[in-house]
Design an enzyme around this catalytic site. Structure first.
Site, PDB file in Angstrom:
ATOM      1  N   SER A   1       0.857  -1.285   0.107  1.00 24.37           N
ATOM      2  CA  SER A   1       0.055   0.185   0.017  1.00 24.37           C
ATOM      3  C   SER A   1       1.100   0.981  -0.130  1.00 24.37           C
ATOM      4  CB  SER A   1      -0.996   0.203   1.267  1.00 24.37           C
ATOM      5  OG  SER A   1      -1.464   1.162   1.462  1.00 24.37           O
ATOM      6  N   ILE A   2       0.448   2.144  -0.778  1.00 30.32           N
ATOM      7  CA  ILE A   2       1.189   3.473  -0.907  1.00 30.32           C
ATOM      8  C   ILE A   2       1.042   4.222   0.418  1.00 30.32           C
ATOM      9  CG2 ILE A   2       1.019   3.735  -3.336  1.00 30.32           C
ATOM     10  CD1 ILE A   2      -1.373   5.709  -2.631  1.00 30.32           C
TER      11      ILE A   2
ATOM     12  N   ILE B   1      -1.834  11.406 -11.537  1.00 32.67           N
ATOM     13  CA  ILE B   1      -2.804  11.463 -12.413  1.00 32.67           C
ATOM     14  C   ILE B   1      -4.220  11.891 -11.570  1.00 32.67           C
ATOM     15  CG2 ILE B   1      -4.368   9.773 -13.693  1.00 32.67           C
ATOM     16  CD1 ILE B   1      -1.785   8.253 -14.302  1.00 32.67           C
TER      17      ILE B   1
ATOM     18  N   LYS C   1     -13.330  15.209 -11.749  1.00 31.98           N
ATOM     19  CA  LYS C   1     -14.308  15.069 -10.462  1.00 31.98           C
ATOM     20  C   LYS C   1     -13.571  15.963  -9.473  1.00 31.98           C
ATOM     21  CE  LYS C   1     -16.426  10.717 -11.503  1.00 31.98           C
ATOM     22  NZ  LYS C   1     -16.072  10.488 -12.667  1.00 31.98           N
TER      23      LYS C   1
ATOM     24  N   LYS D   1      -9.049  14.163  -4.474  1.00 32.02           N
ATOM     25  CA  LYS D   1      -8.254  14.304  -5.376  1.00 32.02           C
ATOM     26  C   LYS D   1      -7.692  15.787  -5.554  1.00 32.02           C
ATOM     27  CE  LYS D   1      -6.859  11.247  -7.888  1.00 32.02           C
ATOM     28  NZ  LYS D   1      -5.618  10.461  -7.556  1.00 32.02           N
TER      29      LYS D   1
ATOM     30  N   LEU E   1     -12.520   4.664 -21.323  1.00 30.66           N
ATOM     31  CA  LEU E   1     -13.441   3.489 -21.929  1.00 30.66           C
ATOM     32  C   LEU E   1     -12.691   2.294 -21.473  1.00 30.66           C
ATOM     33  CD1 LEU E   1     -14.218   4.704 -25.678  1.00 30.66           C
ATOM     34  CD2 LEU E   1     -15.737   4.278 -23.531  1.00 30.66           C
TER      35      LEU E   1
ATOM     36  N   ARG F   1     -26.798   8.999  -7.866  1.00 21.79           N
ATOM     37  CA  ARG F   1     -26.021   8.448  -6.864  1.00 21.79           C
ATOM     38  C   ARG F   1     -25.597   9.370  -5.934  1.00 21.79           C
ATOM     39  NH1 ARG F   1     -22.084   4.531  -9.599  1.00 21.79           N
ATOM     40  NH2 ARG F   1     -21.518   6.655 -10.682  1.00 21.79           N
TER      41      ARG F   1
ATOM     42  N   GLU G   1     -22.986  12.485  -7.261  1.00 25.12           N
ATOM     43  CA  GLU G   1     -22.859  12.367  -8.334  1.00 25.12           C
ATOM     44  C   GLU G   1     -23.397  13.555  -9.160  1.00 25.12           C
ATOM     45  OE1 GLU G   1     -23.363   8.906 -11.700  1.00 25.12           O
ATOM     46  OE2 GLU G   1     -25.160   9.484 -10.679  1.00 25.12           O
TER      47      GLU G   1
END
Length: 659
Positions: A358-359, A422, A426, A438, A492, A580, A583
């Site tokens: 784990s990071i 990366i 969102k 993020k 995708l 949701r 969302e």
């Protein structure tokens, strides 16, 4: 009688029953016939009869040289039924040199006064060349005609080819030469309409217009094969795609990532029936991978989240450029094992460490950085599912935010040249925990980069750089790491994307569940997204947040409708379940307060975002990390909203914190 001919031709064409020596013998008989024809023209019938054996000996001597030239030009060693224009040219060259040699032998015979042999004179040699060449051409064309006419499988599916000129012709030839024959080409489609009403390979060319579906139906064709050179144009013609699907005409393509110039031989396994991913409109993305590869070659590269959709594709794109070592990190054991097997199979010559960890395990990560000293870090590890992180904000903080800080701090400490994070669209005006986590990662990386720039500027202006405060390398020197962030939308085929979910729902007979009739999303192929990440990562100088042009947005309900039609399934319903937790109806790559600056790549821009002091960003993260250990969802999210004021919850229990 026709049945007998069919059996004979099928036996020959399927077994390759005609040996090379028989082809050579037929060619030699043609040369002999051409020689006798030349003598007949030169002497007449009675003269040829009186000198028959003189002429025969001359033809036999000439045949020796013809055989030599046939051998040199490989006129009989190829598969005759696959003869091309170049093969016909080789035949003409062989007969030209052969008849020239015959003429020279005639001159030699006259000079030496040979009485036992005769050769045609100049006009006779010219006639010999023309007759031999034409008959050998007819022989090869006749074989191709018999192959196309008799061997055509009545069970072969009738197809149109979308694309003409190099691309369409190459596909048609490949399909015709296929054994057993799966497809019978019955027409071409010209996207430009420039060859409308013209004929190509004996087949009529139709225009990409309102009557195209009718023409395909009238020809009893059930498949449209799209040339790789026309895929982008076809994909962006939504009306044609929808009409084909509605009329039950299958669409077949070649893999998008296949690099093909329209002329090289096509392999049958390249052709496949389209998936919905093939039909989503998008622009071609051009990236100079060789320039990127030259920067990454012979470098130690560390990739976190290396077993995920993005991380594993990064591995595949970087490995061909032969880094000195790949250090791959992920906590998912089985997918990581798949990456390990892939590296062992395809890139066994590259030293590769596949580490399951784990990071957030700072001690283990420190050991890894200390041992391998990576020069480039691509940080793709993160929890990304919006509903999951909405229910588990403490884990979002500990994994996404703290994990990023661990990797970033160690990159600085051990002299990493460039750190590429990366992120996601969102993170813009976040409405959910995942997006906000993020954005906090973006803030920390950008503020850390600015801190490094400040330290280096102060270090240059002072004689004693040790007096400069801030994070240091392990040896005490000033840090050198450049931090770059890339921000883009859905890819995708990624884990958890709507397409595999819809596909599974269709397989079960429905219904397909869509959260809202107006919800839209941007989509990009995983390989294309990774290429842009590499391009942005190598072009960045530190501190930039790069945003990608994601192309045209896709309405999810229309995507679902097209997938139902494409599958051929009947009575599949679409149900709307409501948005949701957290969302959005649509995603953004920029907030209202942000602007962009262009780069040399048309698909990559630099976002000008609000900046934070490093001390503030660090303090915020530490406060948030402390709160995460309480696992008090409301307390954790409250702090997140204080750090990112534009974070406004939607369809979530955290909306009460915005009042």
């Amino acid at each position: 009688m026709r049945k007998i001919i069919n059996k004979l031709t099928s036996w020959y064409f399927s077994k390759g029953a005609l040996p090379y020596w028989i082809i050579l013998m037929i060619d030699c008989l043609i040369v002999a016939f051409a020689g006798y024809a030349a003598f007949y023209t030169q002497w007449g019938g009675s003269g040829l009869a009186g000198r028959f054996w003189l002429a025969t000996r001359g033809i036999i001597i000439s045949e020796v040289f013809f055989i030599l030239y046939f051998r040199l030009f490989h006129t009989y060693s190829g598969v005759i039924r696959y003869s091309s224009m170049m093969d016909l040219v080789h035949v003409a060259l062989a007969t030209l040199i052969g008849t020239t040699t015959t003429y020279l032998l005639g001159l030699l015979a006259t000079w030496q006064e040979w009485s036992a042999v005769c050769f045609p004179k100049a006009l006779g040699c010219l006639e010999m060349f023309l007759v031999a060449t034409v008959l050998m051409w007819i022989e090869r064309i006749l074989v191709k005609y018999l192959y196309d006419g008799f061997v055509r499988d009545d069970k072969a599916k009738r197809v149109f080819i979308y694309g003409v000129k190099e691309g369409g012709i190459a596909i048609a030839k490949s399909l015709q030469n296929e054994m057993p024959q799966r497809f019978s080409v019955v027409g071409f489609v010209s996207p430009d309409g420039d060859l409308q009403t013209k004929w190509l390979m004996g087949l009529q060319v139709r225009r990409d217009g309102p009557n195209l579906i009718k023409h395909i139906k009238d020809a009893h064709a059930s498949i449209l094969i799209v040339s790789p050179l026309q895929e982008e144009r076809f994909r962006n013609n939504a009306k044609l795609v929808d009409d084909l699907i509605t009329q039950g005409i299958k669409i077949m393509m070649f893999p998008t990532i296949e690099e093909w110039n329209g002329k090289d031989e096509l392999k049958r396994e390249h052709l496949h029936e389209v998936n919905i991913e093939d039909l989503l409109p998008r622009d071609r993305i051009e990236v100079d991978m060789d320039a990127i590869g030259s920067m990454l070659s012979n470098k130690c590269i560390l990739i976190t989240g290396a077993a995920g959709s993005i991380g594993s594709e990064m591995v595949r794109q970087i490995a061909p450029y032969q880094p000195s070592r790949l250090v791959l990190i992920d906590q998912a054991e089985t997918p990581m094992h798949d990456v390990r097997l892939m590296m062992k199979k395809d890139y066994a010559y590259i030293p590769c460490e596949t580490i399951v960890t784990s990071i957030t395990n700072r001690e283990h990560m420190e050991r890894i950085f200390s041992r391998y000293r990576p020069e480039y870090v691509f940080h793709a590890a993160a929890y990304k599912h919006v509903p999951m992180m909405e229910d588990n904000p403490a884990i979002a903080v500990q994994n996404n935010i703290y994990g990023t800080r661990v990797i970033a701090d160690l990159a600085v400490k051990y002299g990493t040249k460039k750190f590429v994070m990366i992120s996601t669209d969102k993170a813009v005006n976040p409405t959910n925990v995942m997006g906000c986590s993020k954005r906090i990662c973006e803030i920390y990386c950008q503020s850390l980069n600015h801190e490094i720039e400040r330290m280096n500027a102060e270090g240059k202006s002072q004689q004693d750089s040790s007096a400069v405060s801030g994070p240091r390398q392990a040896d005490g020197s000033l840090p050198v790491t450049q931090f770059v962030t890339t921000r883009f939308g859905n890819v995708l085929g990624s884990n958890g994307s709507v397409i595999p979910i819809f596909r599974e729902q269709i397989k079960r007979g429905g219904p397909i569940t869509v959260t809202h009739p107006d919800i839209i999303r941007f989509f990009m192929l995983i390989p294309e997204a990774c290429k842009l990440v590499l391009e942005a990562g190598t072009m960045g100088h530190g501190g930039e947040i790069f945003v990608f042009d994601m192309g045209k947005p896709v309405k999810i309900v229309e995507l679902a409708e097209r997938m139902i039609k494409l599958s051929g399934a009947k009575n599949i319903k679409i149900e709307f379940t409501g948005l949701r937790d957290g969302e959005k109806l649509y995603e953004e790559v920029l907030s209202e307060a942000e602007r962009t600056m262009p780069t040399h790549h048309p698909k990559i821009m630099i976002a000008t975002v609000r900046e934070y002091e490093y001390a503030t960003a660090l303090q915020n993260e530490e406060r948030l990390m402390d709160a995460s250990h309480s696992f008090d969802d409301m307390a954790i999210v409250k702090i997140m909203k204080e750090i990112v004021p534009e974070y406004k919850s939607r369809c979530s229990k955290y909306e009460v914190l915005d009042k």
